[in-house]
Motif scaffolding. Sequence first.
Motif, short mmCIF file in Angstrom:
data_model
loop_
_atom_site.label_atom_id
_atom_site.label_comp_id
_atom_site.label_asym_id
_atom_site.label_seq_id
_atom_site.Cartn_x
_atom_site.Cartn_y
_atom_site.Cartn_z
N GLU A 337 18.19 7.53 -64.95
CA GLU A 337 18.09 8.85 -64.85
C GLU A 337 17.48 9.62 -66.05
OE1 GLU A 337 18.36 11.17 -62.26
OE2 GLU A 337 18.73 9.55 -61.04
N HIS A 338 17.87 8.91 -67.22
CA HIS A 338 17.23 9.49 -68.42
C HIS A 338 17.05 8.27 -69.56
CE1 HIS A 338 21.38 9.30 -70.06
NE2 HIS A 338 21.65 10.10 -68.80
N ALA A 339 16.59 8.39 -70.58
CA ALA A 339 15.90 7.21 -71.31
C ALA A 339 17.23 6.57 -72.24
CB ALA A 339 14.85 7.69 -72.51
N PHE A 345 19.41 -1.76 -73.57
CA PHE A 345 18.83 -3.03 -72.61
C PHE A 345 17.49 -3.64 -73.11
CE2 PHE A 345 21.49 -1.07 -69.11
CZ PHE A 345 22.34 -1.18 -69.68
N LEU A 346 16.82 -2.80 -73.90
CA LEU A 346 15.33 -3.16 -74.20
C LEU A 346 15.36 -4.49 -75.36
CD1 LEU A 346 13.82 0.47 -74.59
CD2 LEU A 346 14.11 -1.04 -72.49
N PRO A 347 14.75 -5.38 -74.93
CA PRO A 347 14.83 -6.67 -75.71
C PRO A 347 13.80 -6.46 -76.59
CG PRO A 347 13.41 -6.94 -73.70
CD PRO A 347 14.13 -5.69 -73.54
N ASN A 348 14.18 -7.11 -78.00
CA ASN A 348 13.22 -7.02 -79.01
C ASN A 348 12.46 -8.47 -78.99
OD1 ASN A 348 12.03 -6.41 -81.49
ND2 ASN A 348 13.85 -7.56 -82.85
N VAL A 356 11.00 -0.18 -66.13
CA VAL A 356 11.90 0.90 -65.86
C VAL A 356 11.83 1.89 -64.51
CG1 VAL A 356 13.25 2.71 -66.86
CG2 VAL A 356 12.32 1.01 -68.34
N ILE A 357 12.71 1.86 -63.70
CA ILE A 357 12.67 2.49 -62.25
C ILE A 357 13.20 3.89 -62.29
CG2 ILE A 357 12.66 2.63 -59.85
CD1 ILE A 357 12.61 -0.63 -60.14
N THR A 363 10.78 10.64 -69.78
CA THR A 363 10.27 10.83 -71.30
C THR A 363 11.22 10.36 -72.30
OG1 THR A 363 11.44 12.98 -71.50
CG2 THR A 363 8.99 12.97 -70.43
N GLY A 364 10.79 10.04 -73.48
CA GLY A 364 11.57 9.54 -74.53
C GLY A 364 11.76 8.06 -74.82
N LEU A 365 10.66 7.38 -74.04
CA LEU A 365 10.55 5.84 -74.09
C LEU A 365 9.38 5.38 -74.93
CD1 LEU A 365 12.14 4.57 -70.76
CD2 LEU A 365 13.10 4.25 -72.93
N ASP A 366 9.45 4.56 -75.67
CA ASP A 366 8.42 3.99 -76.13
C ASP A 366 7.83 3.03 -75.30
OD1 ASP A 366 6.42 3.32 -77.82
OD2 ASP A 366 7.69 2.21 -79.37
N ARG A 367 6.75 3.44 -74.36
CA ARG A 367 6.39 2.63 -73.61
C ARG A 367 4.83 2.23 -73.72
NH1 ARG A 367 7.08 7.28 -68.95
NH2 ARG A 367 5.34 8.95 -69.74
#
Length: 526
Positions: A337-339, A345-348, A356-357, A363-367
């Motif tokens: 629903e939101h970033a 959960f985002l792996p380094n 991401v579904i 908005t708000g994700l470095d994608r």
Amino acid sequence: MNGHSAHSPALSPAFRVLGPLEVDGPDGTQIDVGGGKPATVLALLLLHRNAWVSTEQLIDAVWSGREVPASAQNNLKTYVWQLRRALPDDRIESRPGAYRVRVLAGELDADAASALGDEARALLARGSAAEAVTVVRRALDLWRGCPYDGLTEDASSAVDRLTELHRTLREDLADAHLALGQPSEAIAVLRVLTDEEPLRELAWSRLMAAYRLVGRRHDALAAYQRARTALVRDLGIEPGAELTALHLEILSEDTRRAVSSNLLPRVDGFVGREPELESLRGATGVVTIDGMPGIGKTAFALEAAALSGHETQRYVDVRAGEVVAPTGGLVILDNVEHADQVRSFLPNDPAALVLVISRHRLTGLDRTGAITLNLLAPNEAAELTDNPQIFQSAGGHPGAIRHLTERIRNRQPWTVARMTAQLEDQAGRCHALAELLTSFDGLVEPTEHQLYRRISTVGGFDLSQASRLAGVRVDEVEMMVDRLMDLNLVVESAPGRFELLPVARDHAYRLLQATETRRVKAELVA
């Protein structure tokens, strides 16, 4: 003749019959040959280029299916005179009772296309696939429509031969793409070809091979089933030895992969999304996938996972509150629903791919990418149903197509007819789609509810209309429309013109009916 000579600068007229008749002069400008009956005369002469054509045959073609006037012979002489005036170099010759047109090598586009096809196949045989692609495309560019357009029975044999050449060229193009390691391009060509020619086994075998090459085994098997269905239904025969052998090979392959995965099963009969899948080939980083409920976001992500080659694949339903440590490989984060829900959960890992579904644009994700899944194209939606009423009612929404198809599965023919007839009425459609429409509940904020409900009663609308329907200022309604667009419920179909998408319109109408019913009941109680 090679491809270059077929397309070198014109030194003499160029005759084009792969579509409506056109003639270019030596300077490249189009020559007016008069159209109508004079054009029919020239087209028939070009069909029998460099050979004598009797006046009787020409008269039959010019007045095909109509009464031949007593002045036909004189009229024919007039048409030939007009053509002689238009064409340079005294191209039309005559003798008692017959005419012919002189055509040199390379002057007729049909001959040029055939020569380019021969050149492309020679290049493929030599392993020069990239050059073959260029040559085939030059040949295909010559087609502008039906060959010898306007001629009837006289041209049937030539039309059949040139139509077969057009099919063969596209198969050659697919072969060249496969040789270059470009299966997605080959699939795009072959899907159109198999749609047009469902009885052409060679095209089906190439399509199955292309799907197999990119790891889409279930699509290859589904293609075989579509081919078999067409052959049995229309010809009463089973697929031939080559197609059957390829089918058995794919069935017998060991599909187990050394993959650590908890992914959901892929959706049987997944169709479409070729450009979007191709955009994820080799992708890394964070890619968001959004679209309205039921549009196939999770199914799409599972297809992308199958093509990714990642040995570690993890599915996480964020809505379920599962706590997951960051991992590499491929990660699918569903129902976001939101970033803020997914940052932990985002792996380094620069080689990882995170899908991401969400039902709305995040908005708000470095994608590294963002994909919005829209309604299926008509030819793609047609692969999911052969029921015209379901096709029309669902409007390219895969979830709606599958839901309605399942609803009538294994019913008696008269029951199917009755249930699909209900889809013509919006209230009946809402009833049939009730389970799917429930997934839209809660998607729209209360501030947009009135606008959302009321635009279900109109087709396209502009901001002024929306303002009146919602009872708010234009600047306020513009923000509401933008939010509905972010939810993938509304599209801007033209500058300043908007429309509610199919299925979403039915959901909004369902809410409108429920609201009106409650209002009437309240008035009765009062």
